[in-house]
Design an enzyme around this catalytic site. Structure first.
Site, PDB file in Angstrom:
ATOM      1  N   TRP A   1       4.724  18.611  13.666  1.00  0.00           N
ATOM      2  CA  TRP A   1       5.746  19.664  13.685  1.00  0.00           C
ATOM      3  C   TRP A   1       6.528  19.677  12.374  1.00  0.00           C
ATOM      4  CZ3 TRP A   1      10.924  20.096  12.916  1.00  0.00           C
ATOM      5  CH2 TRP A   1      11.548  21.292  13.330  1.00  0.00           C
TER       6      TRP A   1
ATOM      7  N   TYR B   1       6.503  22.599   9.493  1.00  0.00           N
ATOM      8  CA  TYR B   1       7.769  23.288   9.221  1.00  0.00           C
ATOM      9  C   TYR B   1       8.104  23.227   7.732  1.00  0.00           C
ATOM     10  CZ  TYR B   1      12.673  24.678   9.871  1.00  0.00           C
ATOM     11  OH  TYR B   1      13.883  25.330   9.806  1.00  0.00           O
TER      12      TYR B   1
ATOM     13  N   ASP C   1       6.030  23.453  19.053  1.00  0.00           N
ATOM     14  CA  ASP C   1       7.451  23.772  19.012  1.00  0.00           C
ATOM     15  C   ASP C   1       7.927  24.294  20.367  1.00  0.00           C
ATOM     16  OD1 ASP C   1       9.925  24.475  17.225  1.00  0.00           O
ATOM     17  OD2 ASP C   1       9.506  26.298  18.362  1.00  0.00           O
TER      18      ASP C   1
END
Length: 487
Positions: A430, A434, A450
């Protein structure tokens, strides 16, 4: 060029089609100038028009920029196919570095390729060499500064990267058949009389400005960023090539009728102006082609009406280390909680500066400053409420920035950098995705684990979501933001 292609481009020019703005420039033989396809000047005859894919190509053909449509304000491009990705990332890097004296060889090194390969790929994509493109970047920035600001000609020359006033005057006159002071006399716009510089950066409409501001406002770090009255403001810190630290502030507003953002820059940042503008373009995703993105993602609306909206941009970052730290602080806690921790970090370890603007008091600590803290990092960040594991991750991130183990800017292969990033302790899928989406500007990052993504696409599992998103390549970052916005 095929006659049918010429007819299509002339039709786009005649229709003032904004979709072609920044992707097409028109040289007019009867006047010797080149225009954007949205130019409102008298329409030339088709036989007097020659079409080019870049401003640099038009200038190399002997045309001068139009004073009405101002080609320096045209938005950029962001294709993602493998054959052109390197060239376009190189173009963005050259735009950022045009105010410095860095060579094409140094740019090639940063992009992980040889000088020769970069020149070959760049010329194949843009029909001009990197040096010619760089020259046009400098000339158009100088033209923008002469038209829109009150800066002295010598300051314009230095800010645009010419190195000397004589060199600037000679090249400007040779290329545009006009001396800089004459252009200033011709400029019809009012000059900025304050102790700062205000410029305009174009984009390809539509642009969901309020959604962008809402996203940034929710995550704004107190002391560093402020969103108010429809504008974004932040503090800025750069280290110049001469290892001089430069501090200041910027303010970004919106001019929807002109399809442009206004960028006001503290005069103290003039030595790094091109880098500031490049980061603003990245932060606000000004290279996006919204029609191309929507054409692929519109099928999202078959899942749920309103899931995809035309004109959504991916929020980038102005300072990649700041954004990466913010991503780590946001692991498994709320956006508000991460903002609170970031504010404490800035208050304790940020550099105080005087801006004269309410709410802008500090610059975010640099990776060098984090590494310079004595003793275990947890002793410094623990009292702020940052748990030991995340404190260690922030320290290792700082090390990766300083040692350049991971390329967070203009990287030619984001997928490779994501794998390197995940080797940093505490960086999982994640966080890596990001950071790739916002810092590296990768348009195809996707955060299938997410919470917000899962909520928007429930009851699907993360595996099912990942499979569903295959149809959204190469714009999965935009799909991610659309899903967040939907919630």
């Amino acid at each position: 060029m095929l006659e049918t292609e010429r007819q299509i481009w002339y039709a786009a020019f005649k229709a003032k089609d904004t979709r072609f703005d920044g992707r097409l420039f028109v040289g007019v033989s009867s006047t010797g100038i080149y225009c954007r396809p949205i130019c409102r000047a008298k329409m030339p005859k088709a036989e007097n028009c020659t079409f080019y894919t870049t401003a640099a190509e038009a200038e190399q053909a002997g045309f001068r920029p139009c004073l009405i449509c101002r080609p320096e304000l045209a938005p950029g491009n962001a294709p993602v196919d493998a054959t052109s990705s390197l060239a376009h990332r190189a173009a963005r890097l050259l735009e950022a570095l045009c105010g410095s004296e860095q060579s094409i060889g140094e740019a090639a090194h940063r992009l992980g390729c040889t000088d020769r390969h970069l020149r070959r790929a760049f010329t194949a994509e843009y029909s001009v060499s990197p040096v010619q493109y760089l020259q046009t970047c400098r000339l158009l920035l100088a033209k923008n500064l002469l038209t829109d600001t009150d800066l002295s000609v010598i300051d314009v020359a230095m800010a645009a990267g010419f190195g000397s006033l004589r060199r600037f005057n000679d090249l400007f006159k040779k290329q545009y058949n006009l001396v800089p002071t004459a252009l200033r006399r011709q400029a019809a716009t009012a000059k900025n009389k304050e102790s700062n510089v205000t410029l305009t950066l174009g984009y390809r409409p539509p642009y969901q400005w309020q959604q962008m501001l809402d996203f940034l406002a929710l995550r704004a770090i107190p002391g560093v960023e402020v969103v108010r009255d429809g504008e974004y403001l932040r503090t800025v810190h750069f280290e110049t090539s001469g290892q001089r630290h430069v501090y200041g502030w910027i303010r970004v507003g919106h001019q929807p009728k002109k399809n442009a953002l206004t960028v006001t820059v503290d005069i103290a940042l003039l030595p790094v102006l091109t880098q500031v503008l490049a980061r603003v373009r990245h932060l606000f995703d000004l290279h996006c082609d919204p029609d191309a993105v929507y054409e692929t993602l519109v099928t999202m609306n078959d899942i749920r009406p309103g899931l995809c909206v035309l004109g959504v941009r991916v929020p980038g970052s102005f300072e990649p280390f700041e954004m990466a730290v913010r991503a780590v602080l946001g692991q498994q806690i709320t956006v508000k909680g991460a903002r609170t921790l970031a504010a404490r970090l800035v208050e304790k370890h940020g550099v105080p500066i005087q801006t004269g603007i309410e709410g802008l008091t500090n610059v975010f600590p640099s990776p060098q400053e984090i590494l310079a803290l004595d003793g275990p990092i947890s002793n410094h960040l623990g009292p702020l409420g940052i748990i030991g594991a995340r404190a260690n991750t922030i320290f290792e991130l700082a090390r990766a920035f300083v040692q350049k183990d991971v390329d967070f800017n203009f990287c030619a292969q984001p997928e490779t950098e994501v794998q390197r990033l995940m080797s940093v302790p505490g960086i999982g899928t994640w966080t890596a995705q990001y950071i790739a989406m916002r810092a590296m500007g990768w348009p195809d990052a996707f955060l299938h684990t997410d919470y917000g993504i899962k909520k928007a696409l429930e009851p699907r599992t993360p595996k099912e979501i990942l499979g569903l998103a295959e149809a959204w390549r190469p714009w999965r970052s935009y799909a991610t933001v659309n899903l967040w916005n939907y919630l």
